[in-house]
Write an enzyme that holds these catalytic residues in place. Structure first.
Site, PDB file in Angstrom:
ATOM      1  N   ARG A 122       6.893  -7.925  10.725  1.00 56.48           N
ATOM      2  CA  ARG A 122       7.638  -8.066   9.479  1.00 56.48           C
ATOM      3  C   ARG A 122       8.751  -7.019   9.426  1.00 56.48           C
ATOM      4  O   ARG A 122       8.562  -5.897   9.840  1.00 56.48           O
ATOM      5  CB  ARG A 122       6.691  -7.856   8.288  1.00 56.48           C
ATOM      6  CG  ARG A 122       5.910  -9.089   7.924  1.00 56.48           C
ATOM      7  CD  ARG A 122       4.798  -8.826   6.955  1.00 56.48           C
ATOM      8  NE  ARG A 122       5.162  -7.991   5.825  1.00 56.48           N
ATOM      9  CZ  ARG A 122       4.353  -7.717   4.800  1.00 56.48           C
ATOM     10  NH1 ARG A 122       3.138  -8.245   4.781  1.00 56.48           N
ATOM     11  NH2 ARG A 122       4.738  -6.937   3.811  1.00 56.48           N
ATOM     12  N   ARG A 141       8.093   2.085   1.193  1.00 57.61           N
ATOM     13  CA  ARG A 141       7.048   1.313   0.499  1.00 57.61           C
ATOM     14  C   ARG A 141       5.943   2.230   0.000  1.00 57.61           C
ATOM     15  O   ARG A 141       5.405   2.028  -1.087  1.00 57.61           O
ATOM     16  CB  ARG A 141       6.465   0.252   1.440  1.00 57.61           C
ATOM     17  CG  ARG A 141       7.430  -0.897   1.664  1.00 57.61           C
ATOM     18  CD  ARG A 141       7.028  -1.725   2.857  1.00 57.61           C
ATOM     19  NE  ARG A 141       5.861  -2.537   2.628  1.00 57.61           N
ATOM     20  CZ  ARG A 141       5.123  -3.063   3.614  1.00 57.61           C
ATOM     21  NH1 ARG A 141       5.437  -2.821   4.871  1.00 57.61           N
ATOM     22  NH2 ARG A 141       4.084  -3.812   3.332  1.00 57.61           N
ATOM     23  N   ARG A 147       1.071  -3.639  13.108  1.00 55.12           N
ATOM     24  CA  ARG A 147       0.684  -4.930  12.530  1.00 55.12           C
ATOM     25  C   ARG A 147       1.650  -6.020  12.978  1.00 55.12           C
ATOM     26  O   ARG A 147       2.860  -5.822  13.036  1.00 55.12           O
ATOM     27  CB  ARG A 147       0.704  -4.840  11.005  1.00 55.12           C
ATOM     28  CG  ARG A 147       0.402  -6.183  10.341  1.00 55.12           C
ATOM     29  CD  ARG A 147       0.031  -6.039   8.906  1.00 55.12           C
ATOM     30  NE  ARG A 147       1.165  -5.799   8.022  1.00 55.12           N
ATOM     31  CZ  ARG A 147       1.046  -5.693   6.698  1.00 55.12           C
ATOM     32  NH1 ARG A 147      -0.145  -5.790   6.137  1.00 55.12           N
ATOM     33  NH2 ARG A 147       2.113  -5.472   5.958  1.00 55.12           N
ATOM     34  N   LYS A 198      -5.760  -4.969   2.360  1.00 48.03           N
ATOM     35  CA  LYS A 198      -5.981  -5.935   1.273  1.00 48.03           C
ATOM     36  C   LYS A 198      -5.917  -7.378   1.775  1.00 48.03           C
ATOM     37  O   LYS A 198      -6.770  -8.181   1.454  1.00 48.03           O
ATOM     38  CB  LYS A 198      -4.907  -5.805   0.178  1.00 48.03           C
ATOM     39  CG  LYS A 198      -4.893  -4.509  -0.574  1.00 48.03           C
ATOM     40  CD  LYS A 198      -3.939  -4.581  -1.773  1.00 48.03           C
ATOM     41  CE  LYS A 198      -2.508  -4.916  -1.444  1.00 48.03           C
ATOM     42  NZ  LYS A 198      -1.766  -3.907  -0.677  1.00 48.03           N
ATOM     43  N   ARG A 215       1.316  -4.768  -9.390  1.00 49.92           N
ATOM     44  CA  ARG A 215       1.785  -3.569  -8.704  1.00 49.92           C
ATOM     45  C   ARG A 215       2.427  -2.584  -9.679  1.00 49.92           C
ATOM     46  O   ARG A 215       2.861  -1.520  -9.261  1.00 49.92           O
ATOM     47  CB  ARG A 215       2.828  -3.958  -7.659  1.00 49.92           C
ATOM     48  CG  ARG A 215       2.262  -4.106  -6.238  1.00 49.92           C
ATOM     49  CD  ARG A 215       3.399  -4.610  -5.382  1.00 49.92           C
ATOM     50  NE  ARG A 215       3.341  -4.273  -4.005  1.00 49.92           N
ATOM     51  CZ  ARG A 215       2.944  -5.105  -3.044  1.00 49.92           C
ATOM     52  NH1 ARG A 215       2.464  -6.278  -3.336  1.00 49.92           N
ATOM     53  NH2 ARG A 215       3.014  -4.731  -1.786  1.00 49.92           N
TER      54      ARG A 215
HETATM   55  P1  AMP Z   1       3.071  -7.414   0.486  1.00 48.93           P
HETATM   56  O1  AMP Z   1       2.981  -8.526   1.461  1.00 48.93           O
HETATM   57  O2  AMP Z   1       2.046  -7.490  -0.604  1.00 48.93           O
HETATM   58  O3  AMP Z   1       3.125  -6.052   1.137  1.00 48.93           O
HETATM   59  O4  AMP Z   1       4.484  -7.595  -0.273  1.00 48.93           O
HETATM   60  C1  AMP Z   1       5.695  -7.564   0.447  1.00 48.93           C
HETATM   61  C2  AMP Z   1       6.845  -7.276  -0.499  1.00 48.93           C
HETATM   62  O5  AMP Z   1       6.934  -8.310  -1.498  1.00 48.93           O
HETATM   63  C3  AMP Z   1       6.729  -5.977  -1.305  1.00 48.93           C
HETATM   64  O6  AMP Z   1       7.173  -4.842  -0.575  1.00 48.93           O
HETATM   65  C4  AMP Z   1       7.622  -6.302  -2.492  1.00 48.93           C
HETATM   66  O7  AMP Z   1       8.997  -6.226  -2.136  1.00 48.93           O
HETATM   67  C5  AMP Z   1       7.307  -7.772  -2.754  1.00 48.93           C
HETATM   68  N1  AMP Z   1       6.155  -7.911  -3.684  1.00 48.93           N
HETATM   69  C6  AMP Z   1       4.939  -8.451  -3.423  1.00 48.93           C
HETATM   70  N2  AMP Z   1       4.147  -8.425  -4.496  1.00 48.93           N
HETATM   71  C7  AMP Z   1       4.873  -7.836  -5.478  1.00 48.93           C
HETATM   72  C8  AMP Z   1       4.601  -7.481  -6.832  1.00 48.93           C
HETATM   73  N3  AMP Z   1       3.406  -7.738  -7.402  1.00 48.93           N
HETATM   74  N4  AMP Z   1       5.587  -6.896  -7.547  1.00 48.93           N
HETATM   75  C9  AMP Z   1       6.799  -6.647  -7.004  1.00 48.93           C
HETATM   76  N5  AMP Z   1       7.121  -6.934  -5.732  1.00 48.93           N
HETATM   77  C10 AMP Z   1       6.162  -7.522  -4.965  1.00 48.93           C
END
Ligand code: AMP
Length: 214
Positions: free
Chosen positions: A158, A169, A125, A13, A88
């Site tokens: 990360r 996750r 990554r 994404k 999400r």
């Molecule tokens: P990402 O970079 O999109 O994988 O997001 C990293 C982390 O941020 C996720 O594992 C969640 O802990 C938090 N996060 C990001 N977007 C959301 C969302 N829309 N709702 C809840 N937690 C989020």
């Protein structure tokens, strides 16, 4: 155009959102990036979110909904935007629809990819700490090990890209985010693409979809 990118962590994404943002000149809005920025700057929001993020859990709905509502008020979203990592949960999707009335989402692009590919992608990554550029140690490594090609920043793994957290996750995604596939299918907004393709193939397929909708 108002676009949502839906898919498991590691589906691509972020990479696709960045390319689309450039192609269509609209902002890419990633709740993950906004949260990481807050963690880095040790804001109250960042301190609250960090525990959830490190464990691979979702940050509470009301927190991310407020982040998105604030972000969508900014001037640069007038011509549209790409949401990457939001919504999400169904509750987030409903809050988004309510907040945006009458300007609804035009399309939801769902990137479908197997757990095996996701695990391979996420464990390899790496991300630039300063500008967020995404690398893959095998397919797209930085020219100088550990340093970003674009800005010279430190390229790191990360915390939540380590194997045990990735597994959590994925299970969080299956339980809380996958219901959005049916949610958007039911609203005739969902377009599915194959996430096992190369970055450029996916980009082309997304462009074709968006050009048809425009
Ligand atoms: P990402 O970079 O999109 O994988 O997001 C990293 C982390 O941020 C996720 O594992 C969640 O802990 C938090 N996060 C990001 N977007 C959301 C969302 N829309 N709702 C809840 N937690 C989020």
């Amino acid at each position: 155009m108002r676009i949502i990118l839906l898919g498991a962590p590691g589906s691509g994404k972020g990479t696709q959102a960045e390319l689309m943002g450039k192609d269509f000149r609209i902002p890419q809005i990633s709740t993950g990036d906004i949260l990481r920025e807050n963690v880095k700057n040790q804001t109250d929001l960042g301190k609250r979110a960090k525990n959830f993020m490190d464990k691979g859990e979702l940050v509470p709905d009301e927190v991310v909904i407020n982040i998105i509502k604030d972000r969508l008020l900014k001037e640069d979203t007038q011509q549209g935007y790409i949401l990457d990592g939001f919504p999400r949960t169904v509750q987030q999707a409903e809050a988004l629809a309510e907040a945006m009335k009458p300007k609804q989402i035009d399309v939801v692009i769902y990137i479908k990819v197997s757990d095996e590919i996701i695990i391979e992608r996420l464990t390899l990554r790496r991300v630039c700490k300063d500008c967020g550029t995404i690398y893959h140690l095998k397919n797209n490594p930085p020219n100088k090990e550990g340093l970003c090609d674009k800005c010279g920043g430190v390229v790191y793994q990360r915390e939540d890209d380590k194997l045990t957290t990735i597994k959590n996750r994925l299970s969080v995604y299956n339980k809380q985010t996958e219901p959005l596939i049916d949610y958007y299918k039911g609203r005739n907004l969902l377009k599915e693409i194959d996430g096992s393709q190369s970055v450029s193939q996916m980009n082309q397929e997304i462009k074709n979809i968006l050009n048809r909708i425009k």
